[in-house]
Design a protein around this motif. Structure first.
Motif, PDB file in Angstrom:
ATOM      1  N   GLU A   1       0.827  -1.208   0.000  1.00  0.00           N
ATOM      2  CA  GLU A   1       0.000   0.000   0.000  1.00  0.00           C
ATOM      3  C   GLU A   1       0.860   1.257   0.000  1.00  0.00           C
ATOM      4  O   GLU A   1       0.540   2.255  -0.656  1.00  0.00           O
ATOM      5  CB  GLU A   1      -0.928  -0.002   1.212  1.00  0.00           C
ATOM      6  CG  GLU A   1      -2.107  -0.952   1.066  1.00  0.00           C
ATOM      7  CD  GLU A   1      -3.074  -0.855   2.229  1.00  0.00           C
ATOM      8  OE1 GLU A   1      -4.147  -0.245   2.032  1.00  0.00           O
ATOM      9  OE2 GLU A   1      -2.751  -1.356   3.317  1.00  0.00           O
TER      10      GLU A   1
ATOM     11  N   LEU B   1      -5.241  -4.508  -4.815  1.00  0.00           N
ATOM     12  CA  LEU B   1      -6.664  -4.504  -4.470  1.00  0.00           C
ATOM     13  C   LEU B   1      -7.230  -5.924  -4.438  1.00  0.00           C
ATOM     14  O   LEU B   1      -8.065  -6.263  -3.590  1.00  0.00           O
ATOM     15  CB  LEU B   1      -7.440  -3.645  -5.468  1.00  0.00           C
ATOM     16  CG  LEU B   1      -7.210  -2.130  -5.342  1.00  0.00           C
ATOM     17  CD1 LEU B   1      -7.764  -1.404  -6.564  1.00  0.00           C
ATOM     18  CD2 LEU B   1      -7.863  -1.605  -4.057  1.00  0.00           C
TER      19      LEU B   1
ATOM     20  N   HIS C   1     -13.207  -3.896  -2.525  1.00  0.00           N
ATOM     21  CA  HIS C   1     -11.862  -4.001  -3.095  1.00  0.00           C
ATOM     22  C   HIS C   1     -11.915  -4.616  -4.495  1.00  0.00           C
ATOM     23  O   HIS C   1     -11.243  -4.139  -5.420  1.00  0.00           O
ATOM     24  CB  HIS C   1     -10.970  -4.858  -2.193  1.00  0.00           C
ATOM     25  CG  HIS C   1     -10.652  -4.234  -0.872  1.00  0.00           C
ATOM     26  ND1 HIS C   1     -10.235  -2.927  -0.740  1.00  0.00           N
ATOM     27  CD2 HIS C   1     -10.677  -4.748   0.392  1.00  0.00           C
ATOM     28  CE1 HIS C   1     -10.008  -2.667   0.537  1.00  0.00           C
ATOM     29  NE2 HIS C   1     -10.283  -3.751   1.245  1.00  0.00           N
TER      30      HIS C   1
ATOM     31  N   ARG D   1     -13.239  -2.065  -7.077  1.00  0.00           N
ATOM     32  CA  ARG D   1     -12.223  -1.071  -7.450  1.00  0.00           C
ATOM     33  C   ARG D   1     -11.171  -1.693  -8.377  1.00  0.00           C
ATOM     34  O   ARG D   1     -10.739  -1.087  -9.354  1.00  0.00           O
ATOM     35  CB  ARG D   1     -11.553  -0.506  -6.196  1.00  0.00           C
ATOM     36  CG  ARG D   1     -12.446   0.424  -5.374  1.00  0.00           C
ATOM     37  CD  ARG D   1     -11.741   0.856  -4.095  1.00  0.00           C
ATOM     38  NE  ARG D   1     -10.479   1.540  -4.381  1.00  0.00           N
ATOM     39  CZ  ARG D   1      -9.489   1.674  -3.502  1.00  0.00           C
ATOM     40  NH1 ARG D   1      -9.617   1.144  -2.283  1.00  0.00           N
ATOM     41  NH2 ARG D   1      -8.388   2.314  -3.821  1.00  0.00           N
ATOM     42  N   ALA D   2     -10.775  -2.922  -8.057  1.00  0.00           N
ATOM     43  CA  ALA D   2      -9.798  -3.604  -8.913  1.00  0.00           C
ATOM     44  C   ALA D   2     -10.373  -3.854 -10.302  1.00  0.00           C
ATOM     45  O   ALA D   2      -9.666  -3.702 -11.318  1.00  0.00           O
ATOM     46  CB  ALA D   2      -9.379  -4.926  -8.274  1.00  0.00           C
TER      47      ALA D   2
END
Length: 935
Positions: free
Chosen positions: A551, A566, A585, A588-589
């Motif tokens: 991150e 992600l 997650h 978003r990925a």
């Protein structure tokens, strides 16, 4: 316009000579196959072709085909025939003398030179009228034969010539007929359909010739597979097959297959016959130096090569880096033309075969038949050129393959197919780079990366990991960058194959190297993947630390690194049962993957979204996500993910009540996993299918699939998974009233779960099943303690089921609940009937009050539910079965069937009692607490 009149040549006499020409030889063995070729030659000659050249590789059977066709044609047409053997003549020999001798023409004082003999031969042919002349083995006499044939075609207009040669004559009017090797099939077909393989021409030829050497030879079972392997390795060349079959007098087909790495030595001939090496030696002697150089170097290629490859391996030297652009371009053009000339010459001499790859816009490719390749490789290894050739071959193959890696990894199907064309070449690079004294570790590491990309696209990781381990010592000496990439691909493949500890170790090696190299994107990617592997390997501390570091670096990484991060966070959240965060997650990925046009990541993430929706109980979303994932993955791969998501969709369909569709998906998934060698997923989905059959009451099928799952997991070493499916086998025994067997299987499941570090859900489910089986079926409802214990255990199982555990545990809990239901029904067997149903479903009577059922579909569905209750109390009736009962053979989509059944059941509930018809995972059933009688 008057047609020109034929003028007889000088010396022509209309009298037919008394001496018969040399006949076409009578074969001593049977002729096998070639029906298509025989018909094609018939059709060619039937179209008035007068010069047909049968062209083909050494040993392909040109002579035997010409003899077989020639004898049959001459007999059918009622014409004379003549056979001229040219193999023994020298390159400067007079072919006219050979023809005159074959025609039985005596020597003449006028034969003072070659021109005179050629003229006399033409006159002799003309006197004989219609005649077929076979000129056999002409490749070393092309120049004199070309002149002679042109003259004879003009002087003997009723003569037909058939020539066998490895190269065309180049004469006007010549019709080329390329003779291909015999069909060999493949080893997979030999395994699945031995009878079909035994009908292949190559196999039939081998078997018949082998019986001449070993009269009792009769292949069956594994021996058929061995025969198929022998003829495949010999590429269907009849001469090679016949020479191999002779060896059956003293050996076996399996040993024969193992010795074919030295096929030229094995297939040496005894007695006067020519061996395969001698036949190919003759072709080698006819090549010029550029052709020999290319053929020797081309022997390094396995599976084929392109003109680009040929150009790279024949180049004498590399372009200087500072060379003037126009000079460099001229040099490249000259090199390209030289490669084209050499390749074309070898194609025309039938030593290289040109082909168009199926499904790939890669242009024409070329390959050597295996015996020719082996001969050329011997020549290369004996030369001073071998070392440079091996390095040039490796550079050419790796450069071409590496150009496709990035696109293949992102799901470009054309790149995957192009990479697949180089698979055998990549293995050859590894073999040569580890076999010779001047080892090339960088070549090995680069080839492993290319193969890793290909295996990831296809999903066949187990074989790849075996190769990685075999090359471990060599890779450890490679340059840091190549070593890092190789370890990263090892990690990718290991985690996909369920070998999580190996994945952690490989990723940690790659991590250290990328960190030292400063490659932020690769480092973020590896840290994220390492976190996933560590989570799966129960090393949560390692996973958390790597995620935190990734991150911190993500803002400096490219899209592939951020997608991986992600994805890792989503999987970590899923393992922690934080499904809402997990989905966020993944979403978003997926958005990043769509923007980056990474199709493989898109398919993978859609599957993760489907699975997380399934665990949340959002079945419609789960189904939609998984179906989308399968559409994407069907186009781009990897096959392993497609297979996994096919099975997961089956589980979702089961939850939705589509029992038959669920079974079909799981079967398809098992077949896909078996084909790509993914044992772990094959085991899982076999176990899931066993659990499905158990819930449906198909105990024998359930046992078959659950046993298969347990046996496979003994090989994968996954004790938790094995324990889960031993639970299912125990439940089968319990349902079959085999308490001792059930107890033994439950004990085994407990031992495996504990040895694997324990698994709370498995052990808790095990305890529920064990207590259920310990309840006394002879207890009566008046025993309040037994009734209370049963209901408490059933409530506990239901509570755990509502927490949506993993599928194996879900199925175990459902089985436990079904067992509780069966037991309670046995206690209630003596209770008064609470519900009566008309035999035709026209009415239902509840506590003395009768309700008429007016609609036909409702009557038929009510009758089906009541009959199932009578036959198998507690079992549900699937959506498909209820639709068939209500609407017969009417066709409708799965969604439409489910909707119509739901509407009808809802109407029955309103007409009767809402709680009477219970919803089950695979359909509906009548309330098991109510005794139902069919009146």
């Amino acid at each position: 316009m008057r047609a020109s009149r034929w003028v007889p040549p000088e010396g022509y006499s209309p009298e037919v000579p008394a001496v018969e020409p040399r006949a076409i030889p009578l074969p001593t063995t049977s002729f096998i196959g070639r029906r298509v070729e025989l018909s094609a030659i018939d059709a060619t000659v039937g179209r008035s072709a007068r010069l047909v050249t049968l062209r083909g590789a050494p040993g392909v059977g040109k002579t035997r085909l010409a003899i077989e066709w020639g004898r049959a044609h001459a007999q059918r047409a009622g014409i004379a025939s003549c056979f001229v053997e040219l193999a023994s003549l020298r390159g400067d020999s007079d072919v006219a003398s050979a023809l005159l001798d074959a025609l039985g023409e005596p020597p003449s004082e006028g034969d003072t030179d070659a021109d005179a003999r050629r003229t006399r031969a033409g006159a002799a042919l003309a006197r004989r009228g219609k005649i077929l002349v076979i000129l056999d083995n002409a490749e070393h006499l092309l120049a004199p034969l070309r002149v002679a044939i042109e003259a004879w075609l003009a002087s003997a207009p009723r003569c037909t010539f058939v020539v066998t040669s490895r190269e065309s004559l180049g004469v006007s009017g010549e019709v080329l007929f390329d003779v291909a090797p015999l069909a060999v099939g493949d080893v997979h077909t030999a395994t699945t359909s031995p009878a079909a393989v035994m009908q292949l021409d190559a196999v039939r030829l081998f078997v018949e010739r082998a019986r001449a050497a070993h009269p009792r030879f009769a292949p069956n079972g594994d021996e058929v597979v061995a025969v198929a392997e022998v003829v495949r390795r010999l590429e269907g060349l009849p001469l090679a097959i016949e020479l191999a079959a002779v060896r059956m007098a003293v050996t076996t087909t399996r040993e024969l297959a193992e010795l074919l790495d030295r096929s030229l030595d094995l297939l040496s001939a005894r007695g006067k016959a020519r061996g395969l090496r001698a036949v190919i030696d003759q072709s080698w002697a006819l090549l010029d130096e550029p052709e020999r150089r290319l053929l020797a170097r081309a022997s390094l290629f396995r599976g084929g090569f392109s003109l680009d490859h040929a150009e790279a391996i024949v180049a004498e030297e590399r372009d200087p880096p500072t060379e003037d652009a126009s000079v460099a371009r001229e040099r490249r053009v000259s090199r390209r033309l030289a490669a084209i000339d050499a390749v074309q010459g070898l194609v025309e001499k039938s030593l290289i075969h040109a082909f168009e790859p199926t499904g790939v816009a890669a242009g024409r490719r070329f390959r050597l038949l295996e015996p020719v390749r082996e001969h050329a490789r011997e020549r290369l290894d004996a030369s001073t050129d071998a070392r440079d050739a091996i390095h040039a071959h490796a550079d050419a193959v790796l450069t071409h393959a590496e150009a496709n890696i990035a696109r293949a990894t992102r799901g470009a199907s054309s790149a995957v197919r192009a990479l697949a064309l180089e698979e055998e070449n990549l293995h050859a690079v590894i073999t040569d780079a580890t076999r010779h004294n001047d080892r090339r570790p960088d070549h090995v590491a680069r080839a492993l990366v290319c193969l890793g990309s290909l295996c990831a696209a296809r999903g066949d990781g187990a074989r790849y990991l075996d190769l990685v381990h075999a090359c471990a010592d060599t890779v450890s000496d490679a340059s840091a960058r190549y070593r890092a990439d190789a370890y990263a691909w090892q990690g990718r493949t290991a985690i996909a194959a369920g070998r999580n500890y190996e994945a952690v170790e490989a990723y940690e090696r790659a991590e250290r190297l990328y960190r030292a190299d400063g490659d932020v994107t690769s480092l973020v990617f590896v840290l994220a993947r390492l976190a996933i592997a560590a989570d799966y390997a129960n090393r949560a501390d390692v996973a958390a630390a790597r995620l935190r570091e990734a991150e911190g670096l993500a803002s400096r990484a490219q899209a592939s690194g951020r997608i991986a991060l992600l994805e890792a966070k989503g999987l970590s959240s899923m393992l922690a049962s934080d499904l809402s965060s997990s989905r966020a997650h993944f979403e978003r990925a997926l958005a990043l993957a769509l923007a980056d046009d990474d199709r493989v990541a898109q398919g993978r993430l859609l599957g993760y979204l489907g699975w997380s929706a399934f665990k949340l109980g959002q079945l419609a979303s789960a189904r939609a996500n998984l179906e989308q994932a399968l559409v994407v993955l069907a186009d781009v791969g990897p096959q392993r993910l497609h297979a996994a998501y096919t099975g997961e969709l089956g589980l979702v369909l089961l939850e939705l009540g589509f029992h038959e569709e669920a079974r079909a998906r799981l079967l398809a998934s098992i077949d896909e996993h078996r084909r790509i060698g993914d044992l772990w997923h094959e085991a899982q989905h076999s176990g899931y299918l066993g659990s499905v059959e158990l819930e449906a009451g198909n105990l024998e099928e359930a046992r078959r699939w659950l046993r298969a799952a347990c046996a496979l997991h003994e090989r994968t070493g996954d004790g938790i998974a094995a324990a889960t499916f031993y639970l299912g086998l125990g439940a089968c025994a319990d349902a079959s009233a085999e308490p001792d067997e059930a107890r033994s299987l439950f004990d085994l499941a407990e031992r495996l779960a504990n040895e694997a570090g324990g698994a709370a859900l498995v052990l808790e489910s095990l305890e529920i099943l064990r207590q259920r089986s310990s309840l006394d079926a002879n207890e009566r409802p008046s025993n309040g303690d037994a009734r209370a214990k049963l209901r408490a255990l059933r409530d506990e199982a239901t509570r755990r089921l509502e927490a949506r555990p993993e599928p194996g545990v879900r199925h175990a809990l459902r089985v436990a609940i079904a067992g509780f239901d069966r037991l309670e029904r046995s206690w209630d067997a003596g209770a008064a009937a609470g519900v009566r149903v008309a035999e035709d479903g026209a009415w239902i009577e509840i506590d003395g009050a009768r309700v008429e059922i007016a609609r036909g579909a409702e009557r038929r569905i009510l009758r089906e539910l009541a009959e199932r209750r009578a036959r198998a109390p507690g079992e549900g009736v699937s959506i498909d079965a209820l639709f068939a009962a209500g609407w017969g053979s009417e066709r409708a989509s799965a969604d439409s069937r489910a909707n119509r059944v739901r509407v009808t059941v809802s109407a029955l509930r309103k007409a009767t009692r809402k709680s009477l018809i219970e919803t089950r995972p695979n359909g509906y059933r009548l309330d098991i607490a109510t005794l139902v009688v069919i009146a």
